[in-house]
Design an enzyme around this catalytic site. Structure first.
Site, PDB file in Angstrom:
ATOM      1  N   PRO A 274      46.647  77.426 -23.687  1.00  0.00           N
ATOM      2  CA  PRO A 274      46.222  78.773 -24.303  1.00  0.00           C
ATOM      3  C   PRO A 274      45.080  78.467 -25.413  1.00  0.00           C
ATOM      4  O   PRO A 274      44.802  79.375 -26.062  1.00  0.00           O
ATOM      5  CB  PRO A 274      47.541  79.118 -24.742  1.00  0.00           C
ATOM      6  CG  PRO A 274      48.340  77.830 -25.026  1.00  0.00           C
ATOM      7  CD  PRO A 274      47.788  76.906 -24.014  1.00  0.00           C
ATOM      8  N   GLY A 276      44.918  75.766 -27.853  1.00  0.00           N
ATOM      9  CA  GLY A 276      45.268  75.001 -29.027  1.00  0.00           C
ATOM     10  C   GLY A 276      44.468  73.909 -29.114  1.00  0.00           C
ATOM     11  O   GLY A 276      43.896  73.593 -30.133  1.00  0.00           O
ATOM     12  N   ASP A 294      39.647  77.016 -17.152  1.00  0.00           N
ATOM     13  CA  ASP A 294      41.209  77.061 -16.910  1.00  0.00           C
ATOM     14  C   ASP A 294      41.134  78.115 -15.656  1.00  0.00           C
ATOM     15  O   ASP A 294      40.319  78.927 -15.348  1.00  0.00           O
ATOM     16  CB  ASP A 294      41.953  77.904 -17.836  1.00  0.00           C
ATOM     17  CG  ASP A 294      43.415  77.563 -17.403  1.00  0.00           C
ATOM     18  OD1 ASP A 294      43.932  76.680 -18.231  1.00  0.00           O
ATOM     19  OD2 ASP A 294      44.077  78.361 -16.793  1.00  0.00           O
ATOM     20  N   ASP A 320      38.907  76.076 -11.149  1.00  0.00           N
ATOM     21  CA  ASP A 320      39.909  75.158 -10.704  1.00  0.00           C
ATOM     22  C   ASP A 320      39.245  73.762 -11.224  1.00  0.00           C
ATOM     23  O   ASP A 320      38.373  73.255 -10.531  1.00  0.00           O
ATOM     24  CB  ASP A 320      40.215  75.203  -9.121  1.00  0.00           C
ATOM     25  CG  ASP A 320      41.274  74.137  -8.860  1.00  0.00           C
ATOM     26  OD1 ASP A 320      41.864  73.385  -9.643  1.00  0.00           O
ATOM     27  OD2 ASP A 320      41.852  74.199  -7.689  1.00  0.00           O
ATOM     28  N   ASP A 339      43.963  68.233 -19.954  1.00  0.00           N
ATOM     29  CA  ASP A 339      45.342  68.492 -20.419  1.00  0.00           C
ATOM     30  C   ASP A 339      46.327  68.685 -19.268  1.00  0.00           C
ATOM     31  O   ASP A 339      46.071  70.075 -18.961  1.00  0.00           O
ATOM     32  CB  ASP A 339      45.430  69.711 -21.526  1.00  0.00           C
ATOM     33  CG  ASP A 339      46.733  69.739 -22.419  1.00  0.00           C
ATOM     34  OD1 ASP A 339      47.563  68.882 -21.991  1.00  0.00           O
ATOM     35  OD2 ASP A 339      46.709  70.684 -22.962  1.00  0.00           O
ATOM     36  N   CYS A 392      52.512  66.864 -21.448  1.00  0.00           N
ATOM     37  CA  CYS A 392      53.550  66.866 -22.299  1.00  0.00           C
ATOM     38  C   CYS A 392      54.808  66.543 -21.565  1.00  0.00           C
ATOM     39  O   CYS A 392      55.719  67.071 -21.507  1.00  0.00           O
ATOM     40  CB  CYS A 392      53.765  68.133 -22.939  1.00  0.00           C
ATOM     41  SG  CYS A 392      53.399  69.680 -21.624  1.00  0.00           S
TER      42      CYS A 392
END
Length: 452
Positions: A274, A276, A294, A320, A339, A392
């Site tokens: 989003p 960050g 994105d 993509d 990410d 993550c």
């Protein structure tokens, strides 16, 4: 199981004075999650149906049930005579909501039972009013015995409130740290801020917060991060509206530091939503030529909202990362941030629905997606450039093993040593573990491309 400190005490809720209406919305949110939908999106939709004053309680009930899901579900299984039908997941959710209130909040028991049962009527399932009421009243009568029976099972799934496959995977991956990690994943996440150091020193913002009655402490080794003593609405954060401060986990703030982007460089933020890390990259080095990509147009719209608040105007592209287009990739990049989409097992305490949504076979599918993105983007990195791979996740298949395979397939790639004051150094990168309240679980590996 003892109730945690800081439990909410809200007796009146919903439009007018309808606590039953609020709990019916909570049941719908949880039924959506049980059906495979994101808690964040399901909650956002239902919160719009409630007045502002009741939205915090809706979040508390839905996030709380997800956090304690396996424990509560084990109790519920002893209360139901037979499993609920799929079409009645919202009724099962009402029982879980009632149990959560009784065990983990200060909401009066009579209100927890009465309003949870009454919510079945709001859901147009009058038959379920007596079912929910009867089940919860039985728990009230037999609470001690039922809890003792559940806790005597000594099931890792119940003990850690995590799916069995993940408990096993973490013990295999981190045998020495697994116990602390699993306990850490049960905690409520820290409320961490990222201060825009281009506009304000960290110490100055600490003083600004203190003047508003908000206590905070810095995170050692991450010079833009502050942890608030307790969560607050972003509207209470001085300077939030004009981009002086953002909400972002301290571990996520390492990305801008590790990528090592310099003034004027052309940078690709390949999976940016989003936004960050996108915002932090530009706060750290404002004059980057940055392209934020994105695959999801709606999620990219959230990046645009964040950039508007922060006052930045990077180029935003729907695309993509595994299928680069010449229109946006021509000329290559000196830095690339990947990410990558992952199991998100390192941020479960912040997104507790992950424990319900993820399955063990998701790991392999996501690892293939990560490999496709890395392989597709590597040719876009200029010789001498750097690519920061971030997840993550806590699972080696998505992290060190992914990088190991990539290095084996690309002779012009090498992994740089990452120096940090925290985490566990791995063969190719750095793993942050959510075993404390300072950071969530993140993995970083910095790949360098040979050449001048």
């Amino acid at each position: 199981m003892a109730s945690p400190p800081g439990k909410p005490d809200r007796r009146k809720s919903g439009p007018g004075n309808s606590g039953a209406f609020l709990r019916s919305r909570a049941a719908q949110v949880l039924a959506d999650v049980m059906g495979g939908h994101s808690l964040t999106e399901a909650l956002r939709q239902r919160q719009q149906q409630l007045p502002e004053r009741d939205r915090a309680l809706l979040a508390e009930l839905t996030y709380g049930v997800c956090r304690q899901y396996f424990y509560l579900d084990a109790i519920a299984a002893r209360l139901f005579r037979r499993p609920m039908k799929k079409k009645d997941e919202d009724v099962r959710a009402l029982v879980l909501i009632g149990l959560y209130q009784i065990v983990f909040t200060r909401i009066p028991v009579h209100a927890a039972i009465g309003e949870s049962a009454g919510a079945a009527r709001v859901l147009k399932k009058k038959w379920a009013v007596a079912v929910v009421n009867g089940v919860l009243r039985r728990f009230q009568r037999e609470r001690r015995q039922l809890i003792e029976k559940v806790e005597r099972q000594d099931s890792p799934e119940i003990r850690f409130n995590q799916p069995q496959w993940l408990v096993s995977a973490l013990y295999k991956a981190w045998p020495e740290q697994a116990e602390a990690v699993l306990k850490g994943l049960q905690l409520r996440p820290p409320f961490t801020l990222r201060v825009n150091l281009q506009r304000c020193k960290l110490s100055e913002y600490v003083s600004v917060l203190a003047a508003e009655g908000l206590l905070s402490k810095p995170v050692p080794g991450i010079d833009s991060a502050l942890i608030l003593d307790k969560p607050v609405a972003v509207s209470r954060l001085p300077g939030f509206g004009d981009g002086q401060v953002s909400v972002q986990d301290a571990g996520a703030q390492l990305a801008a530091l590790l990528l090592d982007a310099r003034s004027g460089m052309r940078v690709l933020d390949a999976c940016s939503a989003p936004g960050g890390k996108t915002g932090h990259l530009l706060e750290h080095t404002p004059d980057l030529d940055l392209l934020a990509l994105d695959v999801d147009e709606q999620r990219l719209a959230r990046v645009a909202e964040n950039m508007q608040r922060l006052g930045f105007r990077p180029r935003l592209i729907v695309g993509d990362a595994a299928r680069p287009q010449k229109a946006w990739s021509k000329g290559g990049f000196e830095r690339i941030l990947v990410d990558a989409p992952c199991t998100a097992t390192g941020v479960i305490r912040r997104h507790p629905d992950i424990k319900l949504l993820r399955r063990s076979d998701d790991v392999e599918a996501l690892a293939e997606r990560q490999k496709a993105i890395l392989t597709a983007l590597w040719p876009l990195l200029k010789p001498g450039g750097k690519m920061l791979y971030a997840t993550c996740s806590l699972l080696p298949q998505e992290n060190d093993e992914q990088i190991d395979a990539f290095l084996g397939a690309h002779a012009d790639a090498s992994a740089a040593m990452l120096a940090a004051d925290r985490g566990v150094g791995t063969r190719h990168g750095l793993q942050l573990l959510p075993d404390t309240l300072e950071t969530d679980g993140f993995y970083y590996a910095l790949l360098e491309k040979q050449g001048n």
